[in-house]
Scaffold this active site. Sequence first.
Site, PDB file in Angstrom:
ATOM      1  N   TYR A   1       0.892  -1.271  -0.035  1.00 12.38           N
ATOM      2  CA  TYR A   1       0.169  -0.015  -0.034  1.00 12.38           C
ATOM      3  C   TYR A   1       0.781   1.114  -0.118  1.00 12.38           C
ATOM      4  O   TYR A   1       0.636   2.094  -1.104  1.00 12.38           O
ATOM      5  CB  TYR A   1      -0.973  -0.049   1.185  1.00 12.38           C
TER       6      TYR A   1
ATOM      7  N   ASN B   1      -4.516   9.543   9.916  1.00 12.02           N
ATOM      8  CA  ASN B   1      -5.640   9.180  10.709  1.00 12.02           C
ATOM      9  C   ASN B   1      -6.593  10.070  10.923  1.00 12.02           C
ATOM     10  O   ASN B   1      -6.853  10.420  12.182  1.00 12.02           O
ATOM     11  CB  ASN B   1      -4.883   8.273  12.201  1.00 12.02           C
TER      12      ASN B   1
HETATM   13  P1  NAD Z   1     -12.769   5.244   1.678  1.00 11.27           P
HETATM   14  O1  NAD Z   1     -12.593   3.910   1.407  1.00 11.27           O
HETATM   15  O2  NAD Z   1     -13.836   5.590   2.669  1.00 11.27           O
HETATM   16  O3  NAD Z   1     -13.080   6.148   0.357  1.00 11.27           O
HETATM   17  C1  NAD Z   1     -12.617   5.746  -0.893  1.00 11.27           C
HETATM   18  C2  NAD Z   1     -13.669   5.747  -1.882  1.00 11.27           C
HETATM   19  O4  NAD Z   1     -13.323   5.322  -3.171  1.00 11.27           O
HETATM   20  C3  NAD Z   1     -14.910   4.666  -1.481  1.00 11.27           C
HETATM   21  O5  NAD Z   1     -16.185   5.616  -1.347  1.00 11.27           O
HETATM   22  C4  NAD Z   1     -14.977   3.584  -2.571  1.00 11.27           C
HETATM   23  O6  NAD Z   1     -16.248   3.271  -2.824  1.00 11.27           O
HETATM   24  C5  NAD Z   1     -14.344   4.604  -3.837  1.00 11.27           C
HETATM   25  N1  NAD Z   1     -13.843   3.678  -4.833  1.00 11.27           N
HETATM   26  C6  NAD Z   1     -13.040   2.716  -4.782  1.00 11.27           C
HETATM   27  N2  NAD Z   1     -12.764   1.946  -5.854  1.00 11.27           N
HETATM   28  C7  NAD Z   1     -13.631   2.635  -6.691  1.00 11.27           C
HETATM   29  C8  NAD Z   1     -13.760   2.544  -8.416  1.00 11.27           C
HETATM   30  N3  NAD Z   1     -13.171   1.759  -8.910  1.00 11.27           N
HETATM   31  N4  NAD Z   1     -14.642   3.770  -8.843  1.00 11.27           N
HETATM   32  C9  NAD Z   1     -15.286   4.487  -7.904  1.00 11.27           C
HETATM   33  N5  NAD Z   1     -14.957   4.717  -6.710  1.00 11.27           N
HETATM   34  C10 NAD Z   1     -14.164   3.692  -6.146  1.00 11.27           C
HETATM   35  O7  NAD Z   1     -11.449   5.880   2.052  1.00 11.27           O
HETATM   36  P2  NAD Z   1     -10.849   7.239   2.734  1.00 11.27           P
HETATM   37  O8  NAD Z   1     -10.746   6.990   4.237  1.00 11.27           O
HETATM   38  O9  NAD Z   1     -12.142   8.157   2.607  1.00 11.27           O
HETATM   39  O10 NAD Z   1      -9.993   7.600   2.283  1.00 11.27           O
HETATM   40  C11 NAD Z   1      -9.662   8.281   0.824  1.00 11.27           C
HETATM   41  C12 NAD Z   1      -8.001   8.398   0.566  1.00 11.27           C
HETATM   42  O11 NAD Z   1      -7.332   9.060   1.391  1.00 11.27           O
HETATM   43  C13 NAD Z   1      -7.400   7.111   0.145  1.00 11.27           C
HETATM   44  O12 NAD Z   1      -6.819   7.519  -1.080  1.00 11.27           O
HETATM   45  C14 NAD Z   1      -6.691   6.869   1.432  1.00 11.27           C
HETATM   46  O13 NAD Z   1      -5.676   6.039   1.000  1.00 11.27           O
HETATM   47  C15 NAD Z   1      -6.293   7.883   1.749  1.00 11.27           C
HETATM   48  N6  NAD Z   1      -5.916   7.947   3.245  1.00 11.27           N
HETATM   49  C16 NAD Z   1      -6.972   8.166   3.993  1.00 11.27           C
HETATM   50  C17 NAD Z   1      -6.688   8.107   5.438  1.00 11.27           C
HETATM   51  C18 NAD Z   1      -7.806   8.344   6.331  1.00 11.27           C
HETATM   52  O14 NAD Z   1      -7.427   8.673   7.471  1.00 11.27           O
HETATM   53  N7  NAD Z   1      -8.968   8.143   6.386  1.00 11.27           N
HETATM   54  C19 NAD Z   1      -5.467   7.832   5.844  1.00 11.27           C
HETATM   55  C20 NAD Z   1      -4.386   7.821   4.992  1.00 11.27           C
HETATM   56  C21 NAD Z   1      -4.885   7.804   3.704  1.00 11.27           C
HETATM   57  N1  UDP Z   2      -5.392  -1.731  15.946  1.00  9.78           N
HETATM   58  C1  UDP Z   2      -6.079  -2.459  17.291  1.00  9.78           C
HETATM   59  N2  UDP Z   2      -7.285  -2.954  17.635  1.00  9.78           N
HETATM   60  C2  UDP Z   2      -8.121  -2.999  16.549  1.00  9.78           C
HETATM   61  C3  UDP Z   2      -7.800  -2.483  15.469  1.00  9.78           C
HETATM   62  C4  UDP Z   2      -6.582  -1.934  15.001  1.00  9.78           C
HETATM   63  O1  UDP Z   2      -5.109  -2.454  18.064  1.00  9.78           O
HETATM   64  O2  UDP Z   2      -9.262  -3.705  16.747  1.00  9.78           O
HETATM   65  C5  UDP Z   2      -4.312  -1.112  15.970  1.00  9.78           C
HETATM   66  C6  UDP Z   2      -3.501  -1.410  14.628  1.00  9.78           C
HETATM   67  O3  UDP Z   2      -2.792  -2.519  14.543  1.00  9.78           O
HETATM   68  C7  UDP Z   2      -2.661  -0.125  14.365  1.00  9.78           C
HETATM   69  C8  UDP Z   2      -3.627   0.908  14.931  1.00  9.78           C
HETATM   70  O4  UDP Z   2      -4.712   0.401  15.779  1.00  9.78           O
HETATM   71  O5  UDP Z   2      -1.648  -0.486  15.248  1.00  9.78           O
HETATM   72  C9  UDP Z   2      -4.259   1.597  13.890  1.00  9.78           C
HETATM   73  O6  UDP Z   2      -4.929   0.843  12.940  1.00  9.78           O
HETATM   74  P1  UDP Z   2      -5.968   1.407  11.691  1.00  9.78           P
HETATM   75  O7  UDP Z   2      -6.376   0.307  11.112  1.00  9.78           O
HETATM   76  O8  UDP Z   2      -7.047   2.286  12.368  1.00  9.78           O
HETATM   77  O9  UDP Z   2      -4.819   2.310  10.749  1.00  9.78           O
HETATM   78  P2  UDP Z   2      -3.447   2.381  10.514  1.00  9.78           P
HETATM   79  O10 UDP Z   2      -2.984   3.681  11.204  1.00  9.78           O
HETATM   80  O11 UDP Z   2      -2.682   1.102  10.990  1.00  9.78           O
HETATM   81  O12 UDP Z   2      -3.418   2.672   9.116  1.00  9.78           O
END
Ligand code: NAD
Ligand code: UDP
Length: 340
Positions: free
Chosen positions: A147, A176
């Site tokens: 990833y 996060n």
């Molecule tokens: P999420 O899974 O809630 O949203 C992703 C969306 O993409 C989903 O609604 C899914 O249906 C859509 N999607 C997937 N495949 C698709 C396709 N083929 N066509 C159309 N839509 C499609 O994830 P999120 O938490 O909203 O994260 C969004 C972005 O931010 C991602 O790139 C993720 O890697 C990055 N990110 C998020 C976090 C966080 O804290 N949420 C942390 C690190 C990185």
């Molecule tokens: N984790 C945990 N219990 C759970 C789910 C996750 O202890 O039920 C831990 C996981 O191993 C990681 C942290 O929580 O150390 C954050 O995990 P998350 O999946 O939220 O996202 P990450 O920051 O690893 O992408």
Amino acid sequence: MKILIFGAGGFIGSNLIEHLIEQGEHEITGLDVTDTKLAGIEGPNFKFIKGNISEEGLANELVAETDVVVDLIAYANPSIYVESPLEVVRLNFFENMKILEYCLHHQKRLIQYSTSEVYGKRTRDSEYHDDHSDLVMGPVQKQRWIYASSKQLLERIIYAHGMKGDLDYSIIRPFNFVGPRFDYLVPAGSKGGPRVFSHFLSAMFTGGPIYLVDGGGQHRCFTHINDASTAFSAILENGAGRNDIFNVGNPDTNTTMENLAHLMQRLYGEITGSAPNNEIIVIDGEDFYGKGYEDMDRVPPNVDKLTALGWKQTKGLEAIFAEAIQYYVDRPELAAEILS
Ligand code: NAD
Ligand code: UDP
């Protein structure tokens, strides 16, 4: 400005759209395969298209018609990297590359969501700096890193285009984010699946165990989703946000997963008036996520570049989790399925 959001129906997308509708300044088009999280989110300046990014022609046509493309498409949960690493590369790298190519072809600005995981394992740095920290990946046999590697290569290609002068971009590295509509709730005792907030909260709703993966000593900094949305606007609107990379996070919320479990239990008790009494079980990462899982201890983000754009975080750790818990407590229908 016309803004096109790919992945509009996800956690970040649905919250960002709510924020942009409220601002009322831009014309928003969102595309996603699902609109469940967009229920009730409406505005005269927002249009949703249900579709798959892989559909021939559709994404390209939409890019041609917009000013800015926001790419949120990815598999974002650790359990998916472990179970389906090839799917993760297909979507998070190859499908994202197509979006980049449409932006290059039509000369559109790209705001790419990457991840704080590009930093990889903890380095000797005391914090992650957007530009100066090493990006340290784990072994190939630990497929979590597919990833981070996919996202990292995408960033490097975007940067190289910026250097060449044929792309106007910004890269966001989320730390996060937490808030309403985050992931999904799961039945008692579930393993893998959603991210940590959803697991811990599900345990409190169901009375099931709280699993502390690998002991729960890992650190994370959590960010309120509204602060994440205002960070997006600061990057979008500010000239200095162009052709640059930004950590989006809250360095003041650093905590271990063990402390988070206790904090969420206390907050849940205060909010519902009923103190949760979950068994806390320490579990090996591979037993929880599957073979090939590896964790990391994440150090806080340096957000100087982001604050220089006029942004600042407004919500601390307790407020972030209290508000997110309250959202689900106010909507018992969201927990109904896991309780039936
Ligand atoms: P999420 O899974 O809630 O949203 C992703 C969306 O993409 C989903 O609604 C899914 O249906 C859509 N999607 C997937 N495949 C698709 C396709 N083929 N066509 C159309 N839509 C499609 O994830 P999120 O938490 O909203 O994260 C969004 C972005 O931010 C991602 O790139 C993720 O890697 C990055 N990110 C998020 C976090 C966080 O804290 N949420 C942390 C690190 C990185
Ligand atoms: N984790 C945990 N219990 C759970 C789910 C996750 O202890 O039920 C831990 C996981 O191993 C990681 C942290 O929580 O150390 C954050 O995990 P998350 O999946 O939220 O996202 P990450 O920051 O690893 O992408």
